[in-house]
Motif scaffolding. Structure first.
Motif, PDB file in Angstrom:
ATOM      1  N   HIS A   1       0.859  -1.185   0.000  1.00 23.67           N
ATOM      2  CA  HIS A   1       0.000   0.000   0.000  1.00 23.67           C
ATOM      3  C   HIS A   1       0.889   1.227   0.000  1.00 23.67           C
ATOM      4  CE1 HIS A   1      -3.411   2.575   0.638  1.00 23.67           C
ATOM      5  NE2 HIS A   1      -2.755   3.149   1.628  1.00 23.67           N
ATOM      6  N   LEU A   2       0.804   2.024  -1.069  1.00 26.58           N
ATOM      7  CA  LEU A   2       1.593   3.250  -1.164  1.00 26.58           C
ATOM      8  C   LEU A   2       0.853   4.378  -0.459  1.00 26.58           C
ATOM      9  CD1 LEU A   2       2.720   2.981  -4.892  1.00 26.58           C
ATOM     10  CD2 LEU A   2       3.893   2.161  -2.848  1.00 26.58           C
ATOM     11  N   THR A   3       1.596   5.244   0.179  1.00 26.26           N
ATOM     12  CA  THR A   3       0.979   6.353   0.910  1.00 26.26           C
ATOM     13  C   THR A   3       0.399   7.377  -0.051  1.00 26.26           C
ATOM     14  OG1 THR A   3       2.988   7.672   0.999  1.00 26.26           O
ATOM     15  CG2 THR A   3       2.647   6.074   2.789  1.00 26.26           C
ATOM     16  N   SER A   4      -0.574   8.120   0.431  1.00 24.35           N
ATOM     17  CA  SER A   4      -1.181   9.171  -0.389  1.00 24.35           C
ATOM     18  C   SER A   4      -0.161  10.257  -0.715  1.00 24.35           C
ATOM     19  CB  SER A   4      -2.403   9.758   0.305  1.00 24.35           C
ATOM     20  OG  SER A   4      -2.058  10.283   1.564  1.00 24.35           O
ATOM     21  N   GLU A   5       0.802  10.485   0.193  1.00 19.30           N
ATOM     22  CA  GLU A   5       1.843  11.483  -0.065  1.00 19.30           C
ATOM     23  C   GLU A   5       2.721  11.075  -1.254  1.00 19.30           C
ATOM     24  OE1 GLU A   5       1.345  10.159   3.022  1.00 19.30           O
ATOM     25  OE2 GLU A   5       0.479  11.870   4.072  1.00 19.30           O
ATOM     26  N   LEU A   6       3.064   9.783  -1.324  1.00 24.01           N
ATOM     27  CA  LEU A   6       3.869   9.297  -2.437  1.00 24.01           C
ATOM     28  C   LEU A   6       3.072   9.354  -3.731  1.00 24.01           C
ATOM     29  CD1 LEU A   6       6.447   8.081  -3.561  1.00 24.01           C
ATOM     30  CD2 LEU A   6       5.577   5.825  -2.911  1.00 24.01           C
ATOM     31  N   LEU A   7       1.827   8.897  -3.698  1.00 27.03           N
ATOM     32  CA  LEU A   7       0.994   8.927  -4.905  1.00 27.03           C
ATOM     33  C   LEU A   7       0.790  10.348  -5.422  1.00 27.03           C
ATOM     34  CD1 LEU A   7      -1.653   6.206  -4.037  1.00 27.03           C
ATOM     35  CD2 LEU A   7       0.123   6.087  -5.792  1.00 27.03           C
ATOM     36  N   ALA A   8       0.806  11.333  -4.526  1.00 29.98           N
ATOM     37  CA  ALA A   8       0.600  12.725  -4.924  1.00 29.98           C
ATOM     38  C   ALA A   8       1.750  13.253  -5.782  1.00 29.98           C
ATOM     39  CB  ALA A   8       0.427  13.611  -3.695  1.00 29.98           C
ATOM     40  N   VAL A   9       2.947  12.679  -5.637  1.00 34.20           N
ATOM     41  CA  VAL A   9       4.092  13.190  -6.401  1.00 34.20           C
ATOM     42  C   VAL A   9       4.473  12.309  -7.584  1.00 34.20           C
ATOM     43  CG1 VAL A   9       5.046  14.460  -4.458  1.00 34.20           C
ATOM     44  CG2 VAL A   9       5.792  12.123  -4.862  1.00 34.20           C
ATOM     45  N   LEU A  10       4.015  11.061  -7.599  1.00 33.95           N
ATOM     46  CA  LEU A  10       4.356  10.180  -8.716  1.00 33.95           C
ATOM     47  C   LEU A  10       3.552  10.542  -9.957  1.00 33.95           C
ATOM     48  CD1 LEU A  10       4.525   6.671  -7.000  1.00 33.95           C
ATOM     49  CD2 LEU A  10       6.421   8.156  -7.677  1.00 33.95           C
ATOM     50  N   ARG A  11       4.190  10.403 -11.114  1.00 37.01           N
ATOM     51  CA  ARG A  11       3.534  10.673 -12.393  1.00 37.01           C
ATOM     52  C   ARG A  11       3.879   9.571 -13.383  1.00 37.01           C
ATOM     53  NH1 ARG A  11       0.801  13.265  -9.792  1.00 37.01           N
ATOM     54  NH2 ARG A  11       0.464  15.481  -9.762  1.00 37.01           N
ATOM     55  N   CYS A  12       2.972   9.327 -14.306  1.00 35.43           N
ATOM     56  CA  CYS A  12       3.218   8.371 -15.373  1.00 35.43           C
ATOM     57  C   CYS A  12       4.328   8.929 -16.263  1.00 35.43           C
ATOM     58  CB  CYS A  12       1.939   8.171 -16.189  1.00 35.43           C
ATOM     59  SG  CYS A  12       2.171   7.163 -17.667  1.00 35.43           S
ATOM     60  N   PRO A  13       5.386   8.161 -16.507  1.00 36.28           N
ATOM     61  CA  PRO A  13       6.473   8.687 -17.332  1.00 36.28           C
ATOM     62  C   PRO A  13       6.087   8.876 -18.801  1.00 36.28           C
ATOM     63  CG  PRO A  13       6.905   6.410 -16.746  1.00 36.28           C
ATOM     64  CD  PRO A  13       5.683   6.832 -15.987  1.00 36.28           C
ATOM     65  N   ALA A  14       5.056   8.199 -19.254  1.00 36.77           N
ATOM     66  CA  ALA A  14       4.647   8.308 -20.660  1.00 36.77           C
ATOM     67  C   ALA A  14       3.657   9.439 -20.895  1.00 36.77           C
ATOM     68  CB  ALA A  14       4.053   6.986 -21.130  1.00 36.77           C
ATOM     69  N   THR A  15       2.682   9.610 -19.989  1.00 33.93           N
ATOM     70  CA  THR A  15       1.625  10.606 -20.214  1.00 33.93           C
ATOM     71  C   THR A  15       1.761  11.831 -19.318  1.00 33.93           C
ATOM     72  OG1 THR A  15       0.120   9.649 -18.576  1.00 33.93           O
ATOM     73  CG2 THR A  15       0.005   8.753 -20.825  1.00 33.93           C
ATOM     74  N   GLY A  16       2.529  11.715 -18.235  1.00 37.20           N
ATOM     75  CA  GLY A  16       2.658  12.817 -17.282  1.00 37.20           C
ATOM     76  C   GLY A  16       1.470  12.954 -16.349  1.00 37.20           C
ATOM     77  N   SER A  17       0.526  12.034 -16.449  1.00 38.49           N
ATOM     78  CA  SER A  17      -0.672  12.105 -15.610  1.00 38.49           C
ATOM     79  C   SER A  17      -0.404  11.492 -14.238  1.00 38.49           C
ATOM     80  CB  SER A  17      -1.831  11.381 -16.293  1.00 38.49           C
ATOM     81  OG  SER A  17      -1.549  10.004 -16.412  1.00 38.49           O
ATOM     82  N   SER A  18      -1.298  11.769 -13.306  1.00 35.96           N
ATOM     83  CA  SER A  18      -1.181  11.183 -11.977  1.00 35.96           C
ATOM     84  C   SER A  18      -1.476   9.690 -12.063  1.00 35.96           C
ATOM     85  CB  SER A  18      -2.118  11.880 -11.000  1.00 35.96           C
ATOM     86  OG  SER A  18      -3.450  11.758 -11.438  1.00 35.96           O
ATOM     87  N   LEU A  19      -1.131   8.987 -10.981  1.00 34.19           N
ATOM     88  CA  LEU A  19      -1.309   7.541 -10.920  1.00 34.19           C
ATOM     89  C   LEU A  19      -2.198   7.182  -9.747  1.00 34.19           C
ATOM     90  CD1 LEU A  19       2.452   6.748 -11.443  1.00 34.19           C
ATOM     91  CD2 LEU A  19       0.657   6.212 -13.086  1.00 34.19           C
ATOM     92  N   VAL A  20      -2.986   6.138  -9.898  1.00 34.70           N
ATOM     93  CA  VAL A  20      -3.802   5.609  -8.811  1.00 34.70           C
ATOM     94  C   VAL A  20      -3.418   4.152  -8.609  1.00 34.70           C
ATOM     95  CG1 VAL A  20      -5.736   7.191  -9.125  1.00 34.70           C
ATOM     96  CG2 VAL A  20      -5.706   5.038 -10.369  1.00 34.70           C
ATOM     97  N   GLN A  21      -3.499   3.697  -7.366  1.00 31.05           N
ATOM     98  CA  GLN A  21      -3.160   2.314  -7.087  1.00 31.05           C
ATOM     99  C   GLN A  21      -4.379   1.438  -7.248  1.00 31.05           C
ATOM    100  OE1 GLN A  21      -1.086   1.570  -3.402  1.00 31.05           O
ATOM    101  NE2 GLN A  21      -0.961  -0.620  -3.811  1.00 31.05           N
ATOM    102  N   GLU A  22      -4.220   0.365  -8.003  1.00 32.98           N
ATOM    103  CA  GLU A  22      -5.249  -0.661  -8.175  1.00 32.98           C
ATOM    104  C   GLU A  22      -4.580  -1.998  -7.912  1.00 32.98           C
ATOM    105  OE1 GLU A  22      -7.218  -0.383 -11.955  1.00 32.98           O
ATOM    106  OE2 GLU A  22      -7.912   1.658 -11.566  1.00 32.98           O
ATOM    107  N   GLY A  23      -4.743  -2.501  -6.712  1.00 36.98           N
ATOM    108  CA  GLY A  23      -4.103  -3.764  -6.338  1.00 36.98           C
ATOM    109  C   GLY A  23      -2.595  -3.610  -6.302  1.00 36.98           C
ATOM    110  N   ASP A  24      -1.898  -4.467  -7.037  1.00 40.70           N
ATOM    111  CA  ASP A  24      -0.440  -4.431  -7.093  1.00 40.70           C
ATOM    112  C   ASP A  24       0.064  -3.677  -8.317  1.00 40.70           C
ATOM    113  OD1 ASP A  24       0.035  -5.772  -4.720  1.00 40.70           O
ATOM    114  OD2 ASP A  24      -0.062  -7.740  -5.668  1.00 40.70           O
TER     115      ASP A  24
END
Length: 73
Positions: A3-26
């Motif tokens: 489970h990734l923290t919301s703080e980490l998810l807030a800064v991660l971006r898709c390297p191809a599209t530049g969009s934000s990422l959401v966690q779905e399972g693994d």
């Protein structure tokens, strides 16, 4: 499942599209789509997101045909 923290998810971006990422399972899934209409999925291995373009799997647009394009050759 990691489970990734919301703080980490807030800064991660898709390297191809530049969009934000959401966690779905693994996996992390891009919220934006590629030019082909796919949402990219990135694996999470041992709690570490693998955000390498070659590790990404596209879905949605390619899922519209169960076996991919027909081979007419």
């Amino acid at each position: 499942m990691a489970h990734l923290t919301s703080e980490l998810l807030a800064v991660l971006r898709c390297p191809a599209t530049g969009s934000s990422l959401v966690q779905e399972g693994d996996e992390l899934v891009s919220t934006g789509r590629t030019a082909a209409g796919d949402r990219l999925h990135y694996p999470i291995e041992d709690g570490i997101p693998v955000l390498l373009p070659q590790a990404a799997l596209g879905t949605d647009a390619s899922d519209s045909t169960p076996n991919g394009p027909a081979d007419n050759a």
